[in-house]
Design an enzyme around this catalytic site. Structure first.
Site, short mmCIF file in Angstrom:
data_model
loop_
_atom_site.label_atom_id
_atom_site.label_comp_id
_atom_site.label_asym_id
_atom_site.label_seq_id
_atom_site.Cartn_x
_atom_site.Cartn_y
_atom_site.Cartn_z
N ALA A 155 0.64 -1.16 -0.14
CA ALA A 155 0.09 0.00 -0.15
C ALA A 155 0.85 1.22 0.00
O ALA A 155 0.91 2.08 1.18
CB ALA A 155 -0.95 -0.03 1.24
N VAL B 216 0.40 0.80 5.67
CA VAL B 216 0.99 1.27 4.51
C VAL B 216 2.08 0.53 4.30
O VAL B 216 2.80 -0.34 4.92
CB VAL B 216 1.22 2.89 4.76
CG1 VAL B 216 -0.21 3.58 4.80
CG2 VAL B 216 2.28 2.96 5.61
N ASP B 217 2.62 0.89 3.01
CA ASP B 217 3.64 0.14 2.32
C ASP B 217 4.80 -0.14 3.39
O ASP B 217 5.35 0.55 4.04
CB ASP B 217 4.20 1.06 1.08
CG ASP B 217 5.31 0.28 0.36
OD1 ASP B 217 5.44 -0.88 0.53
OD2 ASP B 217 5.72 0.74 -0.80
N GLY B 218 5.04 -1.39 3.32
CA GLY B 218 6.42 -2.00 4.26
C GLY B 218 7.51 -1.62 3.74
O GLY B 218 8.63 -1.33 4.48
N GLY B 219 7.87 -0.96 2.41
CA GLY B 219 8.90 -0.48 1.94
C GLY B 219 9.42 0.60 2.27
O GLY B 219 10.51 1.08 2.43
#
Length: 386
Positions: free
Chosen positions: A198, A220-223
């Site tokens: 996300a 939200v985005d784990g990155g």
């Protein structure tokens, strides 16, 4: 007195025996596979995984051999998490549901559905991805033929997937080990992929809850915090004594970290006409920065034995459906982080480095970790949480 001496002697020999057994078992190093996030294509990481599995089959002479047969733990972020889940998902018989090639083909065939663009806002000028269409595709592929919707427990090998929880303002890591201990940490896999993918610039935050509803997060985005999940994979392995009882330190590990190419555009395209950094490029800069920082850390940690840590990364930039060919990715020269800063260009190509790594894997042994804990009949519940 004689009884006391006998008791002490027994304790000494028991400790020596345990130490010897740990050393003997530890000589079989724990193998870690980490797959970066970033982007929407997975062209680069997918190419590496296909080549990895092809080489395993070629060097074993077994066309049924799979990546999970030679790894003990897998971690993935974003698009890398989707790949990690697909090559690790249990088909109900202890074997993976998809080969690496099938997983990559699924992403290529369904890219328009997974990352379907819609326009939002008063003037319909802002572009976002459609979460509903992605949900539908993920639910379908991560449901068995018998109708079972797969969860974190339904993994052949230990799996780790990070996201960032807006409710606690902290990273949240989905783990097979946690899921096997308590249903309160077991999540449906399609939701896990949605959470780690996300990107806040393109998706709305994803609310999700565990199977029993007792654990929840707004993801939200784990990155943003762990685009290169090598660090959580290694840390988890070192502290998870249930799955890795003989592991004592990094000298007992063999790690391959699969990159997904550069996300940051060329320097002259990162800035607007006022010389300010473009908002759209900030997330990509963060993801690249996180990945490179982790690589540098492990380059230092394994500097005494470079063959135990291999980072496979490409300098190619991927944008949308555009990207390098598989041949270009494999023929690119490898790059290695130097201790305490800097990198050096290697003579080996990325394809050759994978081949050399597989040679070590095959020479060691197939993984001997227990199967998915969903088949275990006895599970000790958590007492104090995660």
């Amino acid at each position: 007195m004689a009884v006391e001496i006998s008791r002490v002697t027994l304790e000494i020999f028991s400790k020596l025996e345990k130490k010897w057994l740990a050393h003997s078992e530890g000589s079989k190093k724990t193998r870690v596979l980490s797959i970066d996030g970033g982007g929407t294509t997975g062209i680069i990481s997918g190419t590496y995984l296909i080549h990895l599995e092809n080489q395993i089959q070629a060097k074993t002479g077994d066309s049924n051999a799979r990546i999970i047969d030679f790894f003990d733990i897998i971690a993935g972020t974003g698009i890398g998490a989707l790949l990690a889940v697909m090559i690790n998902a249990d088909d109900g018989n202890g074997r993976p549901m998809f080969t690496a090639r099938e997983a990559v083909k699924f992403m290529n065939d369904n890219r328009n559905e997974l990352f379907s663009v819609k326009t939002v806002g008063i003037f319909r000028r802002r572009r976002m991805f459609s979460g509903k269409r992605m949900d539908k595709v993920l639910k379908q592929v991560l449901t068995r033929d018998d109708g079972k919707v797969l969860t974190m427990k339904d993994m052949c090998k230990p799996l780790l997937v990070p996201c960032f929880d807006l409710n606690t303002s902290a990273p949240f890591v989905f783990s097979r080990a946690d899921a096997s201990e308590s249903v309160s940490f077991d999540f449906e896999l399609w939701q896990v992929i949605r959470a780690t993918s996300a990107d806040p610039s393109m998706f709305k935050p994803v609310p999700l809850a565990s199977i029993d509803g007792k654990t929840s997060c707004l993801a939200v985005d784990g990155g943003l915090v762990m685009n290169n999940p090598t660090s959580i994979a290694v840390t988890h392995a070192l502290h998870n004594k249930r799955d890795f009882p003989a592991l004592t330190g990094v000298d007992d590990l063999v790690v391959i970290s699969i990159g997904n190419g550069s996300l940051s555009v060329s320097p002259n395209r990162k800035f607007n006409r006022h010389g300010q950094c473009r908002t759209s490029s900030v997330v990509d800069i963060v993801l690249d920065g996180v990945s490179e920082t982790v690589d540098q850390m492990f380059g230092n940690a394994f500097s005494w034995n470079r063959t135990d840590y291999v980072r496979i990364q490409s300098s190619h930039y991927t944008n949308g459906s555009m990207g390098p060919t598989m041949e270009e990715v494999l023929m690119e020269q490898g790059v290695e982080s130097l201790p305490f800063g800097g990198k050096r260009l290697l003579t080996e190509t990325n394809g050759q480095r994978i081949e050399s790594f597989v040679q070590r894997l095959v020479a060691s042994r197939r993984s001997s970790l227990p199967p998915s804990p969903c088949k275990d009949t006895t599970v000790t519940p958590l007492v104090h949480g995660r």
